[in-house]
Design a protein around this motif. Structure first.
Motif, PDB file in Angstrom:
ATOM      1  N   ASP A 106     123.859  16.325  -3.805  1.00 39.12           N
ATOM      2  CA  ASP A 106     123.605  15.831  -5.161  1.00 39.12           C
ATOM      3  C   ASP A 106     124.834  16.124  -6.039  1.00 39.12           C
ATOM      4  O   ASP A 106     125.319  15.250  -6.753  1.00 39.12           O
ATOM      5  CB  ASP A 106     122.362  16.494  -5.763  1.00 39.12           C
ATOM      6  CG  ASP A 106     121.093  16.131  -4.995  1.00 39.12           C
ATOM      7  OD1 ASP A 106     121.048  15.039  -4.410  1.00 39.12           O
ATOM      8  OD2 ASP A 106     120.169  16.953  -4.991  1.00 39.12           O
TER       9      ASP A 106
ATOM     10  N   LEU B 178     119.114   8.100  -4.523  1.00 43.12           N
ATOM     11  CA  LEU B 178     117.869   7.695  -3.871  1.00 43.12           C
ATOM     12  C   LEU B 178     117.198   8.906  -3.238  1.00 43.12           C
ATOM     13  O   LEU B 178     117.793   9.605  -2.426  1.00 43.12           O
ATOM     14  CB  LEU B 178     118.148   6.629  -2.810  1.00 43.12           C
ATOM     15  CG  LEU B 178     118.772   5.327  -3.325  1.00 43.12           C
ATOM     16  CD1 LEU B 178     119.072   4.382  -2.169  1.00 43.12           C
ATOM     17  CD2 LEU B 178     117.869   4.645  -4.353  1.00 43.12           C
TER      18      LEU B 178
ATOM     19  N   LEU C 239     104.004  16.272  -6.486  1.00 36.63           N
ATOM     20  CA  LEU C 239     103.369  16.745  -5.247  1.00 36.63           C
ATOM     21  C   LEU C 239     102.280  17.773  -5.548  1.00 36.63           C
ATOM     22  O   LEU C 239     101.292  17.865  -4.832  1.00 36.63           O
ATOM     23  CB  LEU C 239     104.406  17.391  -4.322  1.00 36.63           C
ATOM     24  CG  LEU C 239     105.300  16.477  -3.489  1.00 36.63           C
ATOM     25  CD1 LEU C 239     106.106  17.304  -2.492  1.00 36.63           C
ATOM     26  CD2 LEU C 239     104.478  15.430  -2.742  1.00 36.63           C
TER      27      LEU C 239
ATOM     28  N   ALA D 233     111.676  20.944 -13.360  1.00 39.77           N
ATOM     29  CA  ALA D 233     112.157  20.585 -12.024  1.00 39.77           C
ATOM     30  C   ALA D 233     111.994  21.755 -11.082  1.00 39.77           C
ATOM     31  O   ALA D 233     112.329  22.880 -11.414  1.00 39.77           O
ATOM     32  CB  ALA D 233     113.629  20.195 -12.100  1.00 39.77           C
ATOM     33  N   THR D 234     111.462  21.473  -9.911  1.00 40.92           N
ATOM     34  CA  THR D 234     111.367  22.541  -8.915  1.00 40.92           C
ATOM     35  C   THR D 234     112.108  22.112  -7.660  1.00 40.92           C
ATOM     36  O   THR D 234     112.816  21.106  -7.648  1.00 40.92           O
ATOM     37  CB  THR D 234     109.901  22.873  -8.585  1.00 40.92           C
ATOM     38  OG1 THR D 234     109.261  21.681  -8.146  1.00 40.92           O
ATOM     39  CG2 THR D 234     109.184  23.418  -9.808  1.00 40.92           C
TER      40      THR D 234
ATOM     41  N   GLY E 132     114.283  17.935   2.730  1.00 42.86           N
ATOM     42  CA  GLY E 132     114.961  17.942   1.449  1.00 42.86           C
ATOM     43  C   GLY E 132     115.773  19.209   1.284  1.00 42.86           C
ATOM     44  O   GLY E 132     115.462  20.235   1.871  1.00 42.86           O
TER      45      GLY E 132
HETATM   46  P1  ADP Z   1     116.175  14.515  -1.239  1.00 41.06           P
HETATM   47  O1  ADP Z   1     116.050  14.813   0.218  1.00 41.06           O
HETATM   48  O2  ADP Z   1     115.985  13.055  -1.538  1.00 41.06           O
HETATM   49  O3  ADP Z   1     117.436  15.050  -1.857  1.00 41.06           O
HETATM   50  P2  ADP Z   1     114.513  16.676  -2.395  1.00 41.06           P
HETATM   51  O4  ADP Z   1     113.363  17.099  -1.533  1.00 41.06           O
HETATM   52  O5  ADP Z   1     115.699  17.573  -2.478  1.00 41.06           O
HETATM   53  O6  ADP Z   1     114.895  15.194  -1.988  1.00 41.06           O
HETATM   54  O7  ADP Z   1     113.976  16.468  -3.927  1.00 41.06           O
HETATM   55  C1  ADP Z   1     112.953  15.573  -4.242  1.00 41.06           C
HETATM   56  C2  ADP Z   1     111.638  16.323  -4.480  1.00 41.06           C
HETATM   57  O8  ADP Z   1     111.699  17.071  -5.691  1.00 41.06           O
HETATM   58  C3  ADP Z   1     110.424  15.448  -4.673  1.00 41.06           C
HETATM   59  O9  ADP Z   1     109.838  15.053  -3.464  1.00 41.06           O
HETATM   60  C4  ADP Z   1     109.459  16.341  -5.494  1.00 41.06           C
HETATM   61  O10 ADP Z   1     108.481  16.917  -4.677  1.00 41.06           O
HETATM   62  C5  ADP Z   1     110.354  17.446  -6.034  1.00 41.06           C
HETATM   63  N1  ADP Z   1     110.239  17.636  -7.483  1.00 41.06           N
HETATM   64  C6  ADP Z   1     110.190  18.839  -8.101  1.00 41.06           C
HETATM   65  N2  ADP Z   1     110.070  18.733  -9.433  1.00 41.06           N
HETATM   66  C7  ADP Z   1     110.028  17.403  -9.708  1.00 41.06           C
HETATM   67  C8  ADP Z   1     109.924  16.637 -10.917  1.00 41.06           C
HETATM   68  N3  ADP Z   1     109.842  17.223 -12.118  1.00 41.06           N
HETATM   69  N4  ADP Z   1     109.948  15.280 -10.811  1.00 41.06           N
HETATM   70  C9  ADP Z   1     110.052  14.676  -9.611  1.00 41.06           C
HETATM   71  N5  ADP Z   1     110.146  15.351  -8.431  1.00 41.06           N
HETATM   72  C10 ADP Z   1     110.145  16.695  -8.457  1.00 41.06           C
END
Ligand code: ADP
Length: 257
Positions: free
Chosen positions: A151, A169, A181, A203-204, A211
């Motif tokens: 990121d 994405l 979630l 944000a978590t 991920g």
């Molecule tokens: P990627 O593999 O696409 O980088 P991540 O798993 O690192 O994805 O991050 C996406 C996840 O972040 C989402 O599936 C969601 O569960 C989590 N998330 C935590 N806080 C939020 C939020 N405020 N809004 C949206 N998603 C969130």
């Protein structure tokens, strides 16, 4: 937007069952090749090396030891590029691989070299596919070699090439008031212009078992993009054709601008 950096997360490249989402990768190749032919300048930042490596090596669990993760990533990176090359070639689109480390932030000469290579590739109509060099950058050496995650890397690349737009994405439709979630009442933010501490608190961490960065790291990337007066869209990578809608100006995901 003419110059676009697209970042795709592991969660969009892998199915939860551990299979590689070849249909999704094919759609991404289709969309990016089409945009390239429309005169857009495209750079792809792709995660997925460890996920694909786990798939190739039939591993169910992400290894915990760093050298093992690096070995799996080294296997997976080559396999992932194989898939990208193959899929992009069906659309007559050439690609190139760049594996970067924090050198591009720390050392002006490295930075310049990467910039030159990217500019040249774009001029040659080739789509650069970038990932962090997992062999060199390990978590232990954090700030010295590692970007943090892809990121951050995608935001740094967007800054480096002065991209008009960063499209991130993920496996979620955008940024929500809480992690959807765990909180079904969470609502989507269509537009954010400043990253406040209040937003950062909403944000978590990561969503899927693949991920890495989670939402915090996406907000930090957005912060970097906003600092250069550029824009970022966070959208769901389930169907990469969403990129067409984004470039069409439709309200998709969360726009950071
Ligand atoms: P990627 O593999 O696409 O980088 P991540 O798993 O690192 O994805 O991050 C996406 C996840 O972040 C989402 O599936 C969601 O569960 C989590 N998330 C935590 N806080 C939020 C939020 N405020 N809004 C949206 N998603 C969130």
């Amino acid at each position: 937007a003419k110059r676009i950096v697209v970042k795709i997360g592991t969660s969009s490249l892998m199915y939860p069952n551990g299979n590689i989402n070849l249909a999704g990768i094919d759609e991404l190749a289709f969309v990016l090749s089409d945009l390239r032919n429309q005169g857009k300048e495209i750079i792809l930042v792709s995660s997925g090396a460890i996920g694909v490596g786990m798939n190739k090596l039939h591993m169910q669990k992400r290894p915990s030891a760093i050298p093992e993760q690096q070995a799996v990533a080294a296997v997976g990176q080559a396999a992932l590029m194989d898939i990208y090359n193959q899929r992009f070639l069906t659309y007559s689109q050439q690609t190139a691989q760049l594996l970067l480390t924090r050198d591009i932030v720390e050392f002006p000469t490295s930075r310049q070299n990467v910039m030159n290579t990217l500019e040249q590739l774009v001029q040659m109509n080739i789509i650069p596919i970038i990932n962090e060099n997992d062999t060199v950058a390990v978590e232990e050496l954090d700030h010295q070699t590692k970007f943090g995650d892809n990121d951050q890397l995608s935001a740094i690349v967007a800054e480096l090439v002065e991209a008009d737009l960063l499209i991130m994405l993920s496996d979620i439709d955008g940024f929500y008031s809480d992690n959807p979630l765990t909180n079904p009442d969470a609502t989507l933010y269509p537009h954010i212009s400043t990253i406040t501490t209040e937003l950062l608190e909403k944000a978590t961490g990561k969503g899927s078992r693949y991920g890495t960065g989670g939402m915090t790291s996406k907000l930090k990337a957005a912060q970097r993009v906003l600092a250069t007066n550029s824009a970022m869209v966070l959208a769901n990578g389930k169907h990469p054709k969403v990129i067409f809608a984004i470039l069409d100006g439709q309200a998709v995901g969360t726009l950071f601008k």
